[in-house]
Design a protein around this motif. Structure first.
Motif: not given
Length: 537
Positions: A473, A477, A481, A487, A491
């Protein structure tokens, strides 16, 4: 005052006594201002923080900086003196003590999540604490240079491997590839094309391709993507040599449950997705893209199903050859590049100009060696640092582009927990199968059993929850970015998978604890291809 004066009060006392109270107040304010100015000039009282040079001067004046100590040692000395001040409250001392603990730790700890630090300390012998400690040991030993405390005796054993003979036999077979990478009839080609239709999507599964190609997904997907990215034409690659190289590299993969050619094809697909849907290709030139695709295909070539820790403890020929440094990763690179050097008919770089070939070789070695999972937190640190230094534009610098390439391949290598949950479970079961096989061998040889390799005490859901929480995780992340287009699909799926693992953990703590079924065991055909997991490096 007047009683202590032999000759009576001084002359100015009558003036003060007879003055108006307001005048006395004003005089007091003026005196206070004068005193404050003096204190500021003396640096005894000031609301403004001193500059670094001023702070050093103050510390040197108080003998809190020693010229024979390093900056970190001097910082620890200054903090320890401050912590000894009994006038400070516990809340004030807490950040001082924390900073001292960080400074006293080795540099390698600086980038490791604090939630894992208690894995470095002894825990109570309860089964829950033992399982938690085992998971923490696994993450620390697999993704950082830290080794957990040995719980068993160690016996040094040399595990000989006849690499030269096996390599020669594979090379002889690989050099005979013909046709579309391999000979295929019309029906097979139609099935292959159908299996490749969804290759641009995240939920695409490599298993169907492994099925229709009869266990040859890596060379098939590699051929397809190198042409899809138009690298064969733009870089004038020799198609016959490329075909031989693909057959050769796939032939190097062994029949492991996880580290095999299907895993390599899965990593290759993930990298393609990052380049296309994540738009990472916009930040790279053709040589960098070629290097990444080649690196993905060969990044676990010749993996024998044992991690680096096993090789170091068993003193295998690989560990001795590479001096315990990124043993598997060095072996992957050396095996492929030695074959290319000795046999021009598989040297895919011969079509490039010498400086181009040297650059591809450099970047392939750099990225493959960086898949050593002990470098994970360093990779994450570098990834964050570049992103924070200048955002997306900074990746166009040559040095930063290397960091991007390293982390694109590393992220692809870690992608299993982000896959649709049925695929994530399938990969997780296979890595456990490979882990348990290693644990059995370590027990047989009297070696320390590596974390999460004990067949009778490992809980899969617990391991996956910790793996996602501390490793996947935070890393993904940062990846999202850098590549915001990733994303949503990545995610969100990762969040759903984490929730599913937690549900399994809550409803059945011992579920999925034993070795995976035999169907997921060792095999090199489509039924036996397993994933490669970062924890196995």
């Amino acid at each position: 005052f007047t009683m202590n004066c032999v000759d009576g009060p001084p002359w100015w006392w009558d003036v003060v006594r007879q003055s108006h109270p307001l005048a006395m107040f004003v005089a007091g304010i003026m005196a206070g201002c004068i005193l404050t100015i003096l204190l500021i000039r003396l640096r005894i009282f000031s609301n403004k923080n001193p500059t670094l040079s001023e702070a050093i001067e103050i510390l040197e004046a108080n003998e809190l900086i020693k010229p024979n100590l390093s900056p970190s040692e001097n910082a620890k000395l200054a903090l320890s003196k401050l912590a000894e001040d009994r006038r400070l409250s516990s809340s004030t001392k807490a950040p001082i003590l924390y900073a001292m603990a960080v400074l006293r730790s080795e540099l390698v700890l600086m980038n490791i999540p604090v939630g894992l630090w208690n894995g470095l300390e002894a825990t109570s012998p309860s089964s829950e604490n033992q399982q938690r400690s085992s998971v923490q040991d696994w993450i620390l030993s697999s993704f950082s240079p830290i080794q957990p405390a040995s719980r068993t005796g160690r016996k040094c054993t040399l595990r000989g491997v006849a690499l030269g003979l096996r390599f020669a036999l594979r090379l002889r077979t690989a050099s005979k590839g013909t046709g579309f990478v391999f000979d295929a009839d019309a029906a097979t080609m139609n099935a292959i094309n159908a299996a490749l239709e969804g290759v641009n999507e995240w939920d695409w599964s490599v298993w169907e391709l492994a099925e229709v190609t009869h266990g040859r997904p890596l060379q098939t997907l590699g051929w397809h993507l190198l042409h899809k990215w138009n690298l064969v034409d733009r870089l004038h690659l020799d198609r016959d040599v490329l075909r031989n190289w693909l057959v050769f590299v796939e032939g190097l993969y062994l029949k492991n449950p996880y580290h095999n050619n299907v895993h390599a094809a899965d990593v290759l697909h993930c990298l393609h997705y990052f380049l296309r849907k994540g738009e990472a290709a916009e930040l790279l030139d053709d040589l960098s893209t070629l290097s990444l695709l080649l690196a993905a295909m060969m990044h676990d070539a010749g993996h024998d199903g044992f991690n680096n820790s096993y090789h170091q403890h068993a003193l295998t020929s690989r560990a001795l050859t590479f001096n315990d440094q990124s043993v598997q990763e060095n072996n992957h690179c050396a095996t492929v590049f030695c074959g290319m050097h000795c046999h021009p008919n598989i040297n895919v770089l011969n079509s490039l100009a010498p400086e181009q070939a040297a650059e591809v070789r450099r970047l392939v070695i750099l990225t493959v060696l960086a898949t050593d999972m002990k470098l994970h937190f360093n990779n994450l640190h570098d990834f964050k640092a570049v992103m924070e230094s200048g955002g997306r534009r900074s990746w166009f610098r040559d040095s930063h582009r290397d960091t991007l390439c390293v982390n694109l391949l590393h992220a692809a290598d870690l992608s299993n927990p982000c896959r649709p949950f049925p695929l994530a479970v399938r990969w997780a079961e296979r890595i456990m199968d490979e882990n348990f096989h290693q644990g059995d061998e370590e027990k047989r040889l009297g070696l320390p059993v590596s974390p999460l390799c004990a067949r009778d005490s490992t809980v899969l859901s617990t391991a996956q929850i910790a793996f996602i929480t501390y490793v996947i995780e935070p890393y993904y992340q940062v990846l999202c970015d850098v590549l915001p287009m990733l994303k949503g699909p990545l995610m969100e799926q990762l969040g759903r998978n984490l929730a599913a693992w937690r549900e399994i953990e809550a409803t059945s703590p011992s579920a999925m604890k034993s070795s995976p079924p035999a169907a997921h065991g060792h095999g090199h055909g489509h039924g036996g291809h397993g994933p490669h997991s970062p924890a196995r490096k």
